[in-house]
Design a protein around this motif. Structure first.
Motif, PDB file in Angstrom:
ATOM      1  N   GLN A 222       0.786  -1.241   0.091  1.00  0.00           N
ATOM      2  CA  GLN A 222      -0.025  -0.114  -0.054  1.00  0.00           C
ATOM      3  C   GLN A 222       0.798   1.280  -0.061  1.00  0.00           C
TER       4      GLN A 222
ATOM      5  N   SER B  90      -1.880   1.439  -4.615  1.00  0.00           N
ATOM      6  CA  SER B  90      -0.800   0.051  -4.503  1.00  0.00           C
ATOM      7  C   SER B  90       0.252   0.205  -5.309  1.00  0.00           C
TER       8      SER B  90
ATOM      9  N   THR C  10      -9.957 -12.028  -2.120  1.00  0.00           N
ATOM     10  CA  THR C  10      -9.804 -10.746  -2.405  1.00  0.00           C
ATOM     11  C   THR C  10      -9.065  -9.993  -1.516  1.00  0.00           C
TER      12      THR C  10
ATOM     13  N   ARG D 181      -8.332  -5.869  -0.282  1.00  0.00           N
ATOM     14  CA  ARG D 181      -8.717  -4.764  -0.120  1.00  0.00           C
ATOM     15  C   ARG D 181      -7.799  -3.649   0.510  1.00  0.00           C
ATOM     16  N   TYR D 182      -7.383  -2.495  -0.475  1.00  0.00           N
ATOM     17  CA  TYR D 182      -6.585  -1.565   0.262  1.00  0.00           C
ATOM     18  C   TYR D 182      -7.795  -0.327   0.299  1.00  0.00           C
TER      19      TYR D 182
ATOM     20  N   ARG E 208      -7.815  -2.932  -4.741  1.00  0.00           N
ATOM     21  CA  ARG E 208      -8.006  -4.322  -4.493  1.00  0.00           C
ATOM     22  C   ARG E 208      -7.281  -5.290  -5.550  1.00  0.00           C
TER      23      ARG E 208
ATOM     24  N   THR F 296      -7.599  -9.594  -6.704  1.00  0.00           N
ATOM     25  CA  THR F 296      -8.550 -10.583  -6.523  1.00  0.00           C
ATOM     26  C   THR F 296      -7.570 -11.746  -7.123  1.00  0.00           C
TER      27      THR F 296
ATOM     28  N   ASP G  23      -8.421  -4.145  -9.018  1.00  0.00           N
ATOM     29  CA  ASP G  23      -9.245  -3.018  -9.001  1.00  0.00           C
ATOM     30  C   ASP G  23     -10.470  -3.453  -9.981  1.00  0.00           C
TER      31      ASP G  23
ATOM     32  N   ALA H  21      -1.116  -7.297   3.733  1.00  0.00           N
ATOM     33  CA  ALA H  21      -2.370  -6.458   4.068  1.00  0.00           C
ATOM     34  C   ALA H  21      -1.921  -6.252   5.598  1.00  0.00           C
TER      35      ALA H  21
END
Length: 331
Positions: free
Chosen positions: A91, A97, A212, A214-215, A219, A221, A236, A328
């Motif tokens: 991040q 990202s 997935t 997420r920031y 994101r 996946t 994204d 994360a």
């Protein structure tokens, strides 16, 4: 700041010749022992021995190449990311990202777009024993830290001949590195001092088709493809592709839960730069072979690689092929 000038490139090429002899001996020994190499037989979980690539003590192995890669939507599709041995996702400001692509067994023709370095990159890369870090730009207050860090910094200013500008995009999303202008050959698997182990999977693990991460403003996946035996990457909400239109598809995905704190740096808009702590210990989820494994990670010091283990203390082996590590925030 350490740069890769003409004299240093000559020294690296001389080291590269010795490293090729060394790697030939290592590979011969590995084959005699029945183990595989990154480009050898795929680990299918049915009998490949456990193995952990390590740097031979006291031997002169050339450094890995680490490239800071732009991951803004305007930078996609990126070039050369599919050839990396390890891809780290972290991040940055505004909750978006950025990637670090690490090369040891293959050097692509081009990598990019190349973007700026962050403070936490220096801690992350300490495990590689003076890596070559290719990046473009950094805050002026960060430059003294980069200069003191045990790495060789390669920027468009220090090595302009190693970079090119693409004509199909606008700056800053059009700067590309040509790795062959820095080193003649890839350093080899012995340079991958990550602490990762490759071999058969643990006996447990839950079937998993998708995960997935997420920031705040991004994101990732990862979707399992049995046909490809790989995890297909989306970013994204859109498929992550190579410039040839193929999906980015690592063999192993690690979601590593870490402390993400505020640093002493801000971008030009005043957004604080997150600092991702990669030394310490914590939890992780490892994806391989269509299954998810809950794991523990440990990295005692910045000079160490990161080891992963199951809840029972068994070593957590990865599948052979590219590894993505997505940092994360610990819940």
């Amino acid at each position: 700041m350490a740069t890769v000038g003409t004299e240093q490139r000559g020294a690296r090429r001389r080291r590269g010749t010795g490293a090729r002899v060394l790697m030939a001996a290592l590979l011969a020994a590995g084959l005699a022992a029945g183990c595989t190499t990154p480009n050898g037989p795929r680990d299918d979980g049915r009998g490949s021995p456990d193995e952990s690539p390590t740097r031979p003590g006291g031997q002169d192995v050339p450094p890995v190449l680490a490239v800071k890669v732009d991951n803004a939507p305007a930078a996609r599709p990126q070039t050369g990311v599919d050839a990396a041995d390890v891809v780290y996702a972290e991040q940055v400001e505004g909750g978006s990202s950025r990637l670090i692509a690490v090369y040891a067994t293959e050097l692509p023709e081009s990598v990019g777009p190349v973007r700026s370095a962050r403070e936490s990159d220096l801690e992350l890369l300490r495990q590689f024993d003076r890596p070559v870090l290719a990046y473009s730009g950094a805050q002026s207050k960060l430059m003294p830290l980069i200069e003191r860090a045990p790495l060789e910094a390669v920027t468009p200013e220090s090595e302009p001949g190693a970079y090119t500008r693409g004509a199909d995009r606008s700056a800053p999303h059009n700067l590309y590195l040509r790795p062959e202008r820095l080193m003649d050959d890839p350093p080899g698997e012995a340079a991958l001092t990550t602490g990762f182990r490759f071999g058969r999977p643990p006996a447990d693990g839950e079937p998993r088709n998708e995960l997935t991460v997420r920031y705040p403003a991004a994101r990732f996946t990862f979707t399992w493809s049995g046909a490809r035996d790989r995890w297909l990457v989306s970013m994204d909400g859109a498929p992550a592709l190579t410039t040839e239109g193929e999906r980015l598809a690592p063999a192993t995905v690690v979601v590593q839960y870490v402390t993400v704190r505020r640093s002493g740096f801000r971008d030009f808009l005043g957004n604080n730069t997150p600092y991702t702590e990669t030394v310490g210990s914590g939890k992780a989820t490892v994806l391989r072979g269509g299954r998810a494994y809950e794991a523990n990670w440990k990295r005692p010091a910045a000079e160490d690689g990161t080891s992963f283990s199951t809840g029972s203390g068994e070593a957590m082996n990865f599948a052979r092929g590219q590894v993505w590590v997505v940092y994360a925030k610990t819940p």
